[in-house]
Scaffold this motif. Structure first.
Motif, PDB file in Angstrom:
ATOM      1  N   ASN A 747       5.155  66.282  99.358  1.00 14.14           N
ATOM      2  CA  ASN A 747       4.313  65.360 100.116  1.00 14.14           C
ATOM      3  C   ASN A 747       4.837  65.160 101.521  1.00 14.14           C
ATOM      4  OD1 ASN A 747       4.794  64.632  97.191  1.00 14.14           O
ATOM      5  ND2 ASN A 747       2.753  63.784  97.577  1.00 14.14           N
ATOM      6  N   GLN A 748       6.176  65.016 101.581  1.00 13.33           N
ATOM      7  CA  GLN A 748       6.755  64.823 102.915  1.00 13.33           C
ATOM      8  C   GLN A 748       6.530  66.038 103.788  1.00 13.33           C
ATOM      9  OE1 GLN A 748      10.761  63.577 103.277  1.00 13.33           O
ATOM     10  NE2 GLN A 748      10.414  61.681 102.102  1.00 13.33           N
ATOM     11  N   GLY A 750       4.140  68.143 103.552  1.00 12.77           N
ATOM     12  CA  GLY A 750       2.727  68.121 103.953  1.00 12.77           C
ATOM     13  C   GLY A 750       2.495  67.124 105.074  1.00 12.77           C
ATOM     14  N   ALA A 751       3.132  65.946 104.983  1.00 13.79           N
ATOM     15  CA  ALA A 751       2.960  64.952 106.035  1.00 13.79           C
ATOM     16  C   ALA A 751       3.466  65.476 107.356  1.00 13.79           C
ATOM     17  CB  ALA A 751       3.725  63.694 105.649  1.00 13.79           C
ATOM     18  N   PHE A 754       1.046  68.117 108.671  1.00 15.71           N
ATOM     19  CA  PHE A 754      -0.190  67.595 109.281  1.00 15.71           C
ATOM     20  C   PHE A 754       0.104  66.733 110.478  1.00 15.71           C
ATOM     21  CE2 PHE A 754      -1.826  68.676 105.012  1.00 15.71           C
ATOM     22  CZ  PHE A 754      -2.790  69.557 105.428  1.00 15.71           C
TER      23      PHE A 754
ATOM     24  N   VAL B  18      -6.223  65.250 103.702  1.00 17.89           N
ATOM     25  CA  VAL B  18      -4.857  65.076 104.172  1.00 17.89           C
ATOM     26  C   VAL B  18      -4.237  63.868 103.480  1.00 17.89           C
ATOM     27  CG1 VAL B  18      -3.484  64.422 106.170  1.00 17.89           C
ATOM     28  CG2 VAL B  18      -5.173  66.222 106.367  1.00 17.89           C
ATOM     29  N   VAL B  21      -3.204  64.930 100.042  1.00 17.56           N
ATOM     30  CA  VAL B  21      -2.018  65.780 100.021  1.00 17.56           C
ATOM     31  C   VAL B  21      -0.765  64.943 100.212  1.00 17.56           C
ATOM     32  CG1 VAL B  21      -0.790  67.570 101.288  1.00 17.56           C
ATOM     33  CG2 VAL B  21      -3.182  67.886 100.735  1.00 17.56           C
ATOM     34  N   ILE B  22      -0.837  63.998 101.133  1.00 20.36           N
ATOM     35  CA  ILE B  22       0.366  63.251 101.481  1.00 20.36           C
ATOM     36  C   ILE B  22       0.650  62.159 100.448  1.00 20.36           C
ATOM     37  CG2 ILE B  22       1.359  61.694 103.211  1.00 20.36           C
ATOM     38  CD1 ILE B  22      -0.156  63.306 105.310  1.00 20.36           C
ATOM     39  N   ALA B  23      -0.404  61.470  99.990  1.00 25.06           N
ATOM     40  CA  ALA B  23      -0.169  60.227  99.268  1.00 25.06           C
ATOM     41  C   ALA B  23      -0.156  60.381  97.760  1.00 25.06           C
ATOM     42  CB  ALA B  23      -1.234  59.208  99.671  1.00 25.06           C
ATOM     43  N   ARG B  24      -0.767  61.426  97.239  1.00 24.70           N
ATOM     44  CA  ARG B  24      -0.856  61.538  95.773  1.00 24.70           C
ATOM     45  C   ARG B  24       0.385  62.150  95.182  1.00 24.70           C
ATOM     46  NH1 ARG B  24      -4.434  58.335  93.173  1.00 24.70           N
ATOM     47  NH2 ARG B  24      -5.184  57.358  95.074  1.00 24.70           N
ATOM     48  N   ARG B  25       0.800  61.712  93.931  1.00 23.81           N
ATOM     49  CA  ARG B  25       1.958  62.272  93.264  1.00 23.81           C
ATOM     50  C   ARG B  25       1.535  63.386  92.331  1.00 23.81           C
ATOM     51  NH1 ARG B  25       4.275  57.983  89.917  1.00 23.81           N
ATOM     52  NH2 ARG B  25       6.010  59.399  89.541  1.00 23.81           N
ATOM     53  N   VAL B  30      -3.328  66.910  94.399  1.00 16.52           N
ATOM     54  CA  VAL B  30      -2.961  67.526  95.678  1.00 16.52           C
ATOM     55  C   VAL B  30      -3.721  68.827  95.870  1.00 16.52           C
ATOM     56  CG1 VAL B  30      -1.073  68.600  96.935  1.00 16.52           C
ATOM     57  CG2 VAL B  30      -0.720  66.444  95.778  1.00 16.52           C
TER      58      VAL B  30
END
Lengths: 769, 99
Positions: A747-748, A750-751, A754, B18, B21-25, B30
């Protein structure tokens, strides 16, 4: 006629065309012996002999073709040259210059080399450097042959130096004895002194004529095509200095007797018959340079450099030959004396006689040396001391004795032996060409030659056997010089000894030698017989006494100068007549022209008269008789008035001492010149070496060390290492700083992705708006 | 005019993707969010193709659909393997690659 001549010149015959093979074959054989000789069944000697035989065959074919040229091609030299290397448009060439003189020298060297190599197979058998000995002999032959067929001065110097090198190697063949290696060095250095003159003279000739070609030099000189006679004279003097060194002329003759330290075949090949005549050969080869440069045969001239040096050498060397105990040294001084005759002959304008003396002298002197070797090898326990180890051996060595007597007769100049025809013509020419002083030098020299050879013959072959000879003859030794002296001398003369030294005890007791042969083995006697035959026969090639001028006819084109007009004897020959007319025509022109001195001619050989030869012959007979009487009186009977005369009479004693010490020339060279010049120079050089050169070197070393230390401390340790360490630290710290970014959480990542894309998009929008 | 609306839609979809992708576990969520992003791009491509009256955008969109299918196939296979090994598809637990 001219067309015919051109055709004939274009094809002078295969052997004449390919005479350059004569030195090439032994040169190739030299490398064969050096590389493969030790693996061959006979140690490389077979390779040497085969190569010399091949050369001899070609030389013989060449000689036949040369003498078969009876028509217009007679006397036309066959010259071929190939470029060896070039420098600045200057071509240095190798090739061949075949004319009468070269043909004579080639056949002579090839022939004598062959015989000496055969002789050596027995004489140095079992020697530890047998292969090297033959390699050096073969290389010497290659060098000498290269020199005699040289078409230009460069090739001549090449051959000349090869000979010098081989002379050095062969004199020092048994270098374990310090005396031998010293003799080798002395020969080398003394000859080198003269060789300077060869280089200087050649350079001067090139400066005068702009060519190294011998044919060109001779033609231009004979035509008077040079600017200054003065410079030509100095060139001739420089070249003559080289001849003095090489041909053992006074005052550089001292190396030649010492060169007898080499094995006897070497003495007989190099130091009597071939190499030492190289100087005489050089004078004969470019005779016009000397003849014109030194104004030989100029009306009213009584002295010139060549004749004076030759004359002094004749007398000095003959005098020194009287006081030698070593048979080879007697022969060595005799060689020097005979070389003096040759030089004197050239100096008085008797070119043919001098060159003919080279030819005849080579046979009989080579034979004498080989006889000495044969005696020493078989009868005298490898000693060469006439007084201690010889005497009375004529009965047991009939072949050696007979060949020795024939050669001695030739050397003395007894009529109808070869030496008579050549030597007498030199003496006769001296008188005929108005060099009266040299006529007397010549006949006194002949007297002395006869006397010292009689003394040597007496000591060697007659009287009571002594030392080694007594042992050989199987009689009681009368050697009152003591055993120790004999032993030392035996060792000194030879490095190897077939019989072994333990039989010296027998010598003292005079026990018979039961296995003593009656004469030497065939390898020793066969060359002796051949050479003795030639010691008689070779003289008849040019015997004025019996009306033969064949040798002169074959070689006269090599003189490079025309004979003076009014030549009676040669008128029978067409060529000679042509030359005569030509010269006469020139003479007429010259008489009218402004420069009559521009025509250079040599005087014709004198007509032989027995009456002219009589004084010389009388002196020879007197010399033999007187010397035989004195030898018997002094050495055999020890009669009161003569024996020990030099010890009782002060004046004679002083003279004897003067001669024994070789005129103190060696002392002069070694103690005065070498000490006075070389020692201060070497001391100064040592000082410069220690203080200046070493100082510079040490200073440079110390400075280098200091600079190196500074660089190590400051640049290497601080700058270079600092940069390396800094980059490492920076990388490490950056890595630590950026470590949290690599969290491993998708996730990181990806953050970040983006976020970065958004930042990029914003930048893009801002820049594009 | 048209394109404006399409682009707004696409941007909204992209933002949602987006966020997913960033926030989901959950790994599957994702993957679905990634699908949203890809399709927002497809809408953009088609919209611009209409605007410019060409077919390039359409062709590209078709390609993207095909590749998205393959990508989802690979992604789901990986998720399955992860699930088998760990009995979980929570992404924040998968941090073995942490530097």
């Amino acid at each position: 006629m001219s067309v015919f001549a051109a055709e004939a010149v274009a094809d002078p015959g295969w052997f004449l065309e390919n005479a350059w093979l004569i030195p090439v074959i032994p040169a190739v054989a030299f490398f064969g012996i050096i590389f493969f000789g030790k693996r061959l069944p006979r140690g490389g000697s077979e390779l040497g002999i085969v190569s010399m035989l091949a050369s001899l065959v070609i030389a013989a074919g060449m000689t036949l073709q040369w003498i078969s040229h009876v028509d217009a091609t007679h006397g036309t030299p066959v010259i071929k040259q190939w470029t060896w290397w070039q420098s600045g448009g200057l071509h240095f060439q190798l090739g061949q210059h075949i004319d009468g003189l070269a043909v004579m020298a080639l056949i002579l060297v090839a022939f004598i080399s062959t015989l000496v190599q055969i002789y050596s197979t027995e004489y140095v058998r079992g020697d530890r450097r047998y292969t090297h000995f033959f390699a050096a002999l073969t290389l010497f032959s290659a060098g000498m042959l290269t020199m005699v067929l040289a078409p230009n001065m460069v090739q001549l110097i090449l051959g000349w130096e090869i000979m010098g090198l081989c002379s050095f190697m062969l004199i020092g063949h048994w270098w374990e004895e310090q005396a031998n290696s010293r003799a080798a060095l002395k020969a080398f250095f003394t000859v080198r002194v003269g060789d300077m003159g060869l280089l200087v003279g050649t350079a001067m000739l090139f400066g005068i004529f702009g060519t190294f070609d011998i044919a060109g030099i001779n033609e231009l000189t004979a035509a008077g095509d040079f600017e200054s006679k003065q410079i030509l004279m100095w060139a001739a003097i420089a070249l003559f200095i080289a001849c003095i060194g090489k041909s053992g002329q006074f005052p550089l003759h001292t190396w030649l007797p010492d060169a007898m330290a080499g094995p006897t075949p070497v003495s007989s090949l190099l130091h009597s018959s071939t190499m030492v005549v190289a100087g005489v050969f050089l004078v004969a080869r470019i005779y016009p340079v000397f003849h014109v440069g030194l104004e030989i045969n100029l009306a009213g001239q009584e002295f010139n450099l060549i004749a004076v040096i030759g004359g002094i050498t004749v007398l000095v060397a003959a005098a020194l030959a009287f006081v030698q105990d070593d048979i080879k040294k007697v022969l060595a001084y005799s060689t020097v004396s005979q070389l003096g005759y040759m030089m004197m002959g050239l100096g008085v304008g008797a070119w043919t006689a001098a060159v003919f003396h080279i030819f005849t002298h080579a046979f009989f002197k080579c034979c004498l040396f080989l006889c000495a070797g044969s005696i020493s090898h078989t009868a005298a326990h490898h000693s060469f001391d006439m007084k201690k180890d010889m005497g009375g051996i004529w009965r047991k060595m009939p072949v050696t004795f007979a060949t020795w007597m024939i050669s001695t007769a030739a050397l003395m100049g007894i009529p109808f032996f070869s030496g008579f025809f050549s030597k007498d013509e030199i003496i006769d020419s001296a008188k005929h060409n108005d060099y009266t002083i040299f006529y007397f030098v010549g006949i006194i020299g002949a007297f002395m030659t006869a006397a010292y050879m009689t003394r040597a013959t007496w000591l060697t072959f007659f009287g009571t056997p002594r030392g080694g000879a007594a042992h050989f003859m199987g009689v009681e030794s009368h050697d009152d010089h003591g055993h120790a002296a004999h032993d030392a001398h035996g060792d000194d003369a030879h490095g190897h000894d077939d019989h072994g030294h333990d039989d010296h005890g027998d010598v003292k007791h005079g026990r018979p030698l039961p296995f003593a042969p009656s004469d030497s083995p065939w390898q020793l006697t066969a060359p002796l017989i051949i050479l003795a035959a030639l010691a008689i026969g070779s003289g008849y090639l040019n015997a004025p006494a019996v009306g033969t001028h064949w040798f002169h006819h074959q070689t006269e084109s090599s003189i490079g100068l025309h004979e003076a007009a009014g030549h009676g004897e040669e008128a029978a020959h067409d060529e000679a007549a042509d030359h005569g007319e030509e010269t006469a025509a020139h003479g007429e022109e010259a008489a009218h022209g402004p420069e009559p001195a521009e025509i250079y001619t040599v005087p014709p050989a004198p007509e032989f008269k027995w009456s002219a030869a009589a004084p010389g012959l009388g002196l020879v007979a007197l010399g033999i008789g007187l010397s035989a009487f004195l030898s018997k009186a002094v050495f055999e009977d020890r009669r009161a008035p003569f024996a020990g005369l030099t010890r009782r009479n002060k004046l004679l004693g002083a003279g004897h001492r003067f001669l024994v010490n070789k005129l103190y020339l060696d002392a002069l060279y070694e103690n005065v010149i070498v000490k006075a010049i070389a020692h201060p120079i070497s001391k100064a050089a040592y000082w410069v070496n220690q203080n200046i050169i070493d100082g510079v070197v040490n200073g440079a070393g110390r400075t280098g060390k200091d600079v190196g230390t500074w660089v190590y401390r400051n640049i290497d340790q601080k700058l270079v290492d600092g940069a390396v360490n800094a980059s490492g630290t920076v990388a490490s710290e950056t890595g630590h700083a950026l470590q949290p970014v690599q969290s491993g959480k998708v996730n990181q990542y990806g953050a970040l992705l983006f976020g970065a894309a958004a930042v990029g998009a914003i930048v893009l929008i801002i820049t594009n708006v | 005019m048209y394109a404006y609306n399409f682009l707004i839609l696409a941007a909204a979809m992209f933002a949602i993707g987006v966020f997913g992708v960033i926030a989901r576990r959950n790994a599957v969520t994702v993957l679905m969010s990634i699908e949203l992003i890809l399709n927002s791009v497809n809408i953009n491509l088609v919209a611009f193709a209409l605007m410019n009256d060409t077919y390039d955008g359409h062709v590209f969109a078709l390609f993207v659909i095909a590749i998205a299918a393959a990508e989802v196939g690979v992604g789901l296979a990986m998720v399955l393997m992860i699930y088998r090994n760990r009995r979980s598809i929570a992404l924040d637990e998968l941090s073995e690659l942490r530097g």
